[in-house]
Design a protein around this motif. Structure first.
Motif, mmCIF file in Angstrom:
data_model
loop_
_atom_site.group_PDB
_atom_site.id
_atom_site.type_symbol
_atom_site.label_atom_id
_atom_site.label_comp_id
_atom_site.label_asym_id
_atom_site.label_seq_id
_atom_site.Cartn_x
_atom_site.Cartn_y
_atom_site.Cartn_z
ATOM 1 N N GLU A 136 1.255 -1.464 0.463
ATOM 2 C CA GLU A 136 -0.007 0.042 0.204
ATOM 3 C C GLU A 136 0.693 1.388 0.097
ATOM 4 O O GLU A 136 1.797 1.092 0.369
ATOM 5 N N ALA A 137 0.309 2.464 -1.023
ATOM 6 C CA ALA A 137 1.255 3.219 -0.670
ATOM 7 C C ALA A 137 0.718 4.426 0.758
ATOM 8 O O ALA A 137 -0.123 4.259 1.349
ATOM 9 N N ASN A 138 2.250 5.009 0.916
ATOM 10 C CA ASN A 138 1.655 5.729 1.813
ATOM 11 C C ASN A 138 1.064 7.077 1.507
ATOM 12 O O ASN A 138 2.149 8.347 1.704
ATOM 13 N N GLU B 57 0.749 9.971 4.634
ATOM 14 C CA GLU B 57 1.492 11.172 4.438
ATOM 15 C C GLU B 57 2.003 12.078 2.875
ATOM 16 O O GLU B 57 2.584 13.013 3.273
ATOM 17 N N CYS B 58 1.783 10.684 2.044
ATOM 18 C CA CYS B 58 2.020 12.003 1.154
ATOM 19 C C CYS B 58 1.528 13.081 0.526
ATOM 20 O O CYS B 58 1.817 14.152 0.358
ATOM 21 N N LYS B 59 0.048 13.156 0.312
ATOM 22 C CA LYS B 59 -1.503 13.662 0.117
ATOM 23 C C LYS B 59 -0.861 13.934 -1.397
ATOM 24 O O LYS B 59 -2.184 15.237 -1.067
ATOM 25 N N LEU B 60 -0.249 13.523 -1.554
ATOM 26 C CA LEU B 60 -0.730 14.488 -2.995
ATOM 27 C C LEU B 60 -1.844 13.987 -4.009
ATOM 28 O O LEU B 60 -2.632 15.455 -4.564
ATOM 29 N N PHE B 61 -2.467 12.789 -3.441
ATOM 30 C CA PHE B 61 -3.845 12.846 -3.966
ATOM 31 C C PHE B 61 -4.801 13.827 -3.678
ATOM 32 O O PHE B 61 -5.988 14.042 -4.884
ATOM 33 N N ALA B 62 -4.831 14.761 -2.551
ATOM 34 C CA ALA B 62 -6.006 15.328 -2.605
ATOM 35 C C ALA B 62 -5.900 17.034 -3.091
ATOM 36 O O ALA B 62 -6.576 17.513 -3.582
ATOM 37 N N PRO C 181 -6.760 10.855 -9.269
ATOM 38 C CA PRO C 181 -5.800 10.395 -8.122
ATOM 39 C C PRO C 181 -4.866 8.866 -8.113
ATOM 40 O O PRO C 181 -5.745 8.681 -8.955
ATOM 41 N N LYS C 182 -3.688 8.816 -7.401
ATOM 42 C CA LYS C 182 -3.242 7.674 -7.281
ATOM 43 C C LYS C 182 -3.414 6.325 -9.091
ATOM 44 O O LYS C 182 -3.940 4.737 -8.794
ATOM 45 N N MET C 183 -3.654 7.215 -9.791
ATOM 46 C CA MET C 183 -3.028 6.773 -11.100
ATOM 47 C C MET C 183 -3.282 5.412 -10.901
ATOM 48 O O MET C 183 -1.362 5.349 -11.260
ATOM 49 N N ALA D 6 6.407 7.116 -11.340
ATOM 50 C CA ALA D 6 7.339 6.798 -9.772
ATOM 51 C C ALA D 6 6.262 7.154 -8.991
ATOM 52 O O ALA D 6 6.266 6.768 -7.203
ATOM 53 N N VAL D 7 5.701 8.229 -8.753
ATOM 54 C CA VAL D 7 4.650 9.229 -8.383
ATOM 55 C C VAL D 7 3.575 9.663 -8.815
ATOM 56 O O VAL D 7 3.093 9.423 -10.439
ATOM 57 N N ASN D 8 2.013 8.904 -8.521
ATOM 58 C CA ASN D 8 1.799 8.579 -9.245
ATOM 59 C C ASN D 8 0.167 9.229 -9.005
ATOM 60 O O ASN D 8 -0.919 9.339 -9.385
ATOM 61 N N CYS D 9 0.382 10.423 -8.284
ATOM 62 C CA CYS D 9 -0.719 11.559 -8.461
ATOM 63 C C CYS D 9 0.214 13.211 -8.587
ATOM 64 O O CYS D 9 1.415 13.459 -8.855
ATOM 65 N N ARG D 10 -1.016 14.052 -9.562
ATOM 66 C CA ARG D 10 -0.233 14.722 -9.736
ATOM 67 C C ARG D 10 0.486 15.820 -8.971
ATOM 68 O O ARG D 10 -0.180 16.399 -8.626
ATOM 69 N N CYS E 127 6.351 7.551 -1.006
ATOM 70 C CA CYS E 127 5.445 7.044 -0.036
ATOM 71 C C CYS E 127 4.715 6.475 -1.609
ATOM 72 O O CYS E 127 3.760 5.446 -1.066
ATOM 73 N N CYS E 128 5.127 6.517 -3.118
ATOM 74 C CA CYS E 128 4.401 5.714 -3.857
ATOM 75 C C CYS E 128 5.411 4.876 -4.349
ATOM 76 O O CYS E 128 4.576 3.572 -4.926
ATOM 77 N N ARG E 129 6.318 4.105 -4.168
ATOM 78 C CA ARG E 129 7.390 3.026 -4.287
ATOM 79 C C ARG E 129 6.277 1.700 -3.853
ATOM 80 O O ARG E 129 6.249 0.911 -5.349
ATOM 81 N N PRO E 130 5.511 1.442 -2.728
ATOM 82 C CA PRO E 130 4.271 0.242 -2.861
ATOM 83 C C PRO E 130 4.213 0.069 -3.790
ATOM 84 O O PRO E 130 4.002 -0.454 -4.179
ATOM 85 N N MET E 131 3.772 0.970 -4.942
ATOM 86 C CA MET E 131 3.114 0.743 -5.942
ATOM 87 C C MET E 131 3.975 0.247 -7.048
ATOM 88 O O MET E 131 2.961 -0.884 -7.899
ATOM 89 N N LEU E 132 4.856 0.856 -7.692
ATOM 90 C CA LEU E 132 5.702 0.107 -8.780
ATOM 91 C C LEU E 132 5.868 -1.292 -7.826
ATOM 92 O O LEU E 132 6.229 -2.092 -9.164
#
Ligand code: SF4
Length: 879
Positions: free
Chosen positions: A7-9, A12-17, A22-24, A80-84, A98-103
């Protein structure tokens, strides 16, 4: 594969907001098992909810389509990072983590054959645990095809398409990018993935501490006489000559030495051998192996092993058949890619740190300077021996792979083992790679000659060195006091108080900006040349320049003092550290002796002296880079200038620039034209900068008309060029004539050369070396010229080293700086040496390299007997 949360964190990252998609999720059919990793969604990607659909993505699609690869059908795509990130900013390291688990989850699920990280962010995410230290940026990694053992697939990093867009494909970037993409596709088509498992590697390592077992193993190696062995030493420091230094361990790796099959085995022996102590039987056996002509030796930095074997064991390793560090450099010219640790990863996908503790290297490289002791004693013996055995194992594997790649075979003759070339088809250019073979042979021979030079050493007058240091310190004290009392010094003190640091360019820049730039609105640089402009305008600048010069002098002298071993300096000279295929020097950097400032140069050169009853002789090629350039462009007018004693280009240009008759050109005016116009033009400068420098020289050098006593400033006024604007306009015409009328073939060559570079992504030197980009236009033109000029010197250096040995002369080659060599010569051999230098450097080298189509000439300077390097004079005055 590493255990990591799937699971991506996001909390903590909060870029999805703050983004639309989000979370492409990863997308694509992935039919050819390629996973392309981008940086992060851009605006278009975020709107459409899919990767690589913006401008950069379109470029990638088009390029791949031309290579018959469909991005959506053949690959999977993820970022590498799945939200803009807001405003398309570069993702932070924390966001990547934070996003690495998705990769990682995508890699586990889609099990790609090839991962293609595009750009720095993607590379950081993909490598993450594998390369704990700074990765050094995408340009250090792109194009490598890494058989990553943990992922179980190839990693082929390359640039992000947005970088290619930004660069408009220039500087060779597009060609290199396409090469990398082709490599990635080719890897996806390979049926097998090479396995270098940890267990397999460890099963190839043997460590021996017991002397009886060591003797038995060495005897076995001697008996089997393997054609190739890789050698590695673990030592108490970098240089061996100080009392107490020892070779702690030595490893030897070969195939089939332990049993009859061809399995590679690396044996590490605990030696603890000093120059004057250690097991004599072991020493003798080692030397027998190291000097056996039927056992070819491989090393990763042979200069090191040669030096230590000579000093501690008392034998010279021969024949050196291969140096894997040099071969790594020949294959890829990038800096910081040649260490064994890096090469082990990019070639075998194995991270040293997974096999031995990462701190171990810190202990081995903990010496303060070249001569001091490291902390090897603190390493547990078993770990040290394992590390030592691993070094030889990787060196051996690497060398075999490189030999195959460069088209070489180790070949046993009656008398010795030698390298034999075989024609190797280069898959990228479909040309026979004989150029790279020649390059490899030149650098291999060069490294052995350099080792001989390092072993000879340069005599230092230690007392003079101490005197110079004392005198420099006194001058610094005085200069510092003057600087403190100047307007600049007082302002400095007021602004920075206790934190005042005269060596801080940041403090100086802030001070100058506050005090000077506000007056004329210009930003003030703290470069030496720019500060010189302020002398007389700001009180204290002259003191500051003097202070900086003295500090530099002091630092060089201190470095010199530290590196002296038994009254001599033994700097290392390397052939694997410069991307333009020239040499470098370290411990001490002998090629960095300050030569531009007369006083500083003199103070330092006074410390270098010949051995008793001898002279120092310095020889260099006259105008070698201009001659080499002519071998590339073949401009008939330039060849004519270089081939005729009566023609003088610099004089002709001075005459044209300053509107003089040839007979009116003084030495100073010629000097001005040479250094402010001719050379800058050759190196790619343009008329505006040349005009500024030439105009400045008129006043600064007080240029006069030869024989008339009239200043050139006045002459230019009388000729209608009384203002700078008019002079600049005039110089534009001179430049136009220079390239279009005088040297049109040279100009055409430059255009063709740069076009060829843009198409291929690299330039090929006349000596066979390949210099890969990205490079600017000027670099693409100048690097091969500078590199080739050095290769001419290196060829001569190797030949002279061999001839000195053949003729049993006592003269010693002791140093090399750029285009020049330094010798320590007994008086009765001076004449013979000069004759030899002339023969080799001006005649034999042209016989060897027929592409040298212009005459070469040399300049020789010598010191009187027993006098320091500072006393050198042109040979006519001494001889
Ligand atoms: S970038 Fe990754 S970790 Fe950050 S919020 Fe989006 S999906 Fe989550």
């Amino acid at each position: 594969m590493e255990e990591i949360s799937r699971e991506a964190n996001c909390m903590e990252c909060k870029l999805f907001a703050r983004c639309k998609s989000p979370k492409m999720k990863a997308s694509g059919e992935g039919k050819r098992k390629v996973l392309i990793v981008g940086e992060a969604p851009g605006e278009t990607e975020d709107l459409q909810g899919i990767q690589f659909v913006g401008e950069a993505g379109k470029l990638l699609r088009r390029t791949l389509a031309a290579l018959k690869f469909d991005l959506d059908r053949d690959a999977r795509k993820i970022n590498a990072v799945n939200c803009r990130p807001p405003n398309n900013r570069t993702p932070t390291k924390n966001e990547i983590q934070c996003c690495r688990p998705m990769l990682v989850a995508e890699i586990k699920e889609s099990r790609p054959k090839v991962i293609v990280p595009m750009g720095e962010t993607a590379l950081t995410s993909v490598l993450w645990q594998r390369w704990r230290q700074a990765s050094g940026g995408i340009s250090r990694w792109n194009g490598f095809q890494i058989p990553d053992q943990e992922y179980g697939c190839w990693i082929v990093p390359t640039f992000h398409p947005s970088f290619i867009l930004r660069m408009q494909g220039k500087n060779g970037t597009e060609a290199i990018w396409i090469r990398d993409l082709k490599r990635a596709i080719a890897k996806s088509e390979e049926p097998d993935f090479p396995s270098y498992s940890k267990n397999n590697l460890e099963s190839s390592l043997i460590t021996l501490k017991d002397e009886t077992k060591i003797i038995k193993a060495l005897k076995m190696i001697l008996h089997k006489k393997p054609a190739l062995i890789a050698i590695d030493f673990e030592t108490t420091g970098l240089k061996p000559r100080k009392d107490g230094h020892r070779i702690v361990a030595c490893s030897i790796c070969s195939a089939g030495i332990e049993n009859e099959d061809e399995k590679e085995v690396s044996i590490s022996f605990l030696l603890n051998m000093r120059k004057d102590s250690g097991n004599e039987k072991i020493r003798r056996l080692l030397c027998k192996i190291f000097t056996d002509p039927l056992i070819g030796k491989i090393s990763h930095n042979s200069q090191f092993e040669l030096t230590w074997a000579k000093e501690i064991l008392g034998c010279w390793i021969a024949p050196i058949i291969w140096d894997s560090e040099i071969a790594a450099h020949i294959i890829d010219n990038r800096q910081k890619t040649c260490s064994l640790k890096f090469q082990a990863y990019v070639n075998f996908g194995t991270v040293y740190e997974d096999l031995v503790p990462p701190t171990l290297r810190d202990y081995l490289f903990s010496g303060e300077d070249g001569t001091s002791f490291n902390r090897i004693n603190e390493i547990p013996t078993d770990e040290l021996l394992k590390y030592n055995a691993l070094d030889s194992l990787f060196c051996f594997k690497l060398a075999k792979k490189q030999m195959e790649e460069l088209g070489f075979l180790a070949h046993k003759t009656e008398e010795r083992i030698v390298l034999k070339r075989f024609p190797k088809i280069d898959s990228e250019t479909e040309q026979v790679a004989s150029g790279l073979q020649k390059a490899m042979m030149l650098f291999l021979d060069g490294s052995i000659s350099f080792a001989t030079m390092t072993a000879a050493g340069i005599k230092i007058d230690i007392n003079q060195c101490k005197r110079e240091l004392r005198s420099t310190e006194e001058k610094i004290e005085k200069c510092e006091s003057n600087l403190r009392n100047s307007v600049l010094g007082m302002e400095w003190k007021r602004k920075y108080g206790q934190k005042m640091n005269f060596e801080s360019p940041i403090q100086l820049s802030r001070l100058l900006s506050a005090n000077v730039s506000s007056m004329n609105g210009e930003k003030i640089s703290t470069r030496h040349e720019d500060l010189e402009e302020l002398v007389g305008k700001i009180d204290g600048i002259a003191n500051l320049l003097e202070y900086r010069r003295l500090r530099k002098q002091q630092n060089y002298l201190l470095g010199l003092e530290k590196e002296i071993e038994n009254g001599k300096l033994h700097p290392f000279f390397s052939l694997s550290g410069v991307s333009t295929y020239r040499s470098s020097s370290h411990n001490i950097n002998f090629q960095n002796i300050p030569i531009r400032h007369g006083q500083m140069s003199e103070a330092i050169r006074k410390c270098f002296v010949p051995r008793n009853g001898r002279k120092l002789i310095e020889v260099d090629y006259k105008g070698i880079e201009v001659s080499v350039a002519a071998c590339y462009h073949k401009d008939p007018n330039m060849i004519s200038y270089l081939s005729s004693m009566s023609k003088d280009l610099h004089k002709d240009m001075a005459s044209m620039i300053y509107l003089l008759k040839r007979s009116q050109v003084s030495k100073q005016a010629r000097y001005s034209a040479k250094n402010a116009f001719v050379f800058p033009q050759f190196y790619g400068d343009y008329y505006v900068n040349c005009a500024k420098a030439l105009w400045k020289n008129v006043q600064a050098l007080d240029l006069k008309i030869e024989g008339a006593g009239i200043s050139i400033a006045e002459h230019l006024r009388n000729s209608g060029l009384g203002t700078y604007e008019k002079f600049e306009e005039h110089l534009m015409k001179v430049e136009n004539k220079f390239w279009n009328v005088m040297f049109p073939k040279y100009r055409e060559w430059k255009e063709e050369w740069v076009n060829m570079f843009e198409k291929k992504g690299y330039v090929e030197m006349l000596t066979g070396f390949r210099c890969w980009g990205p490079m600017t236009r000027n670099q693409a033109i100048n690097y091969p010229i500078q590199g080739t000029a050095f290769h001419i010197l290196l060829w001569s250096l190797i030949r002279i080293t061999d001839k000195l040995k053949e003729k049993r002369m006592r003269a010693k080659l002791i140093g090399q700086i750029h285009d020049c060599m330094l010798f320590d010569v007994p008086e009765d051999e001076v004449e013979e040496l000069i004759k030899l230098l002339n023969e080799v450097m001006t005649v034999e080298v042209r016989d060897e390299w027929k592409w040298i189509i212009v005459p070469l000439s040399i300049e020789v300077e010598a010191t009187p007997i027993n006098q320091s390097w500072a006393a050198k004079r042109p040979i006519e005055e001494n001889h």
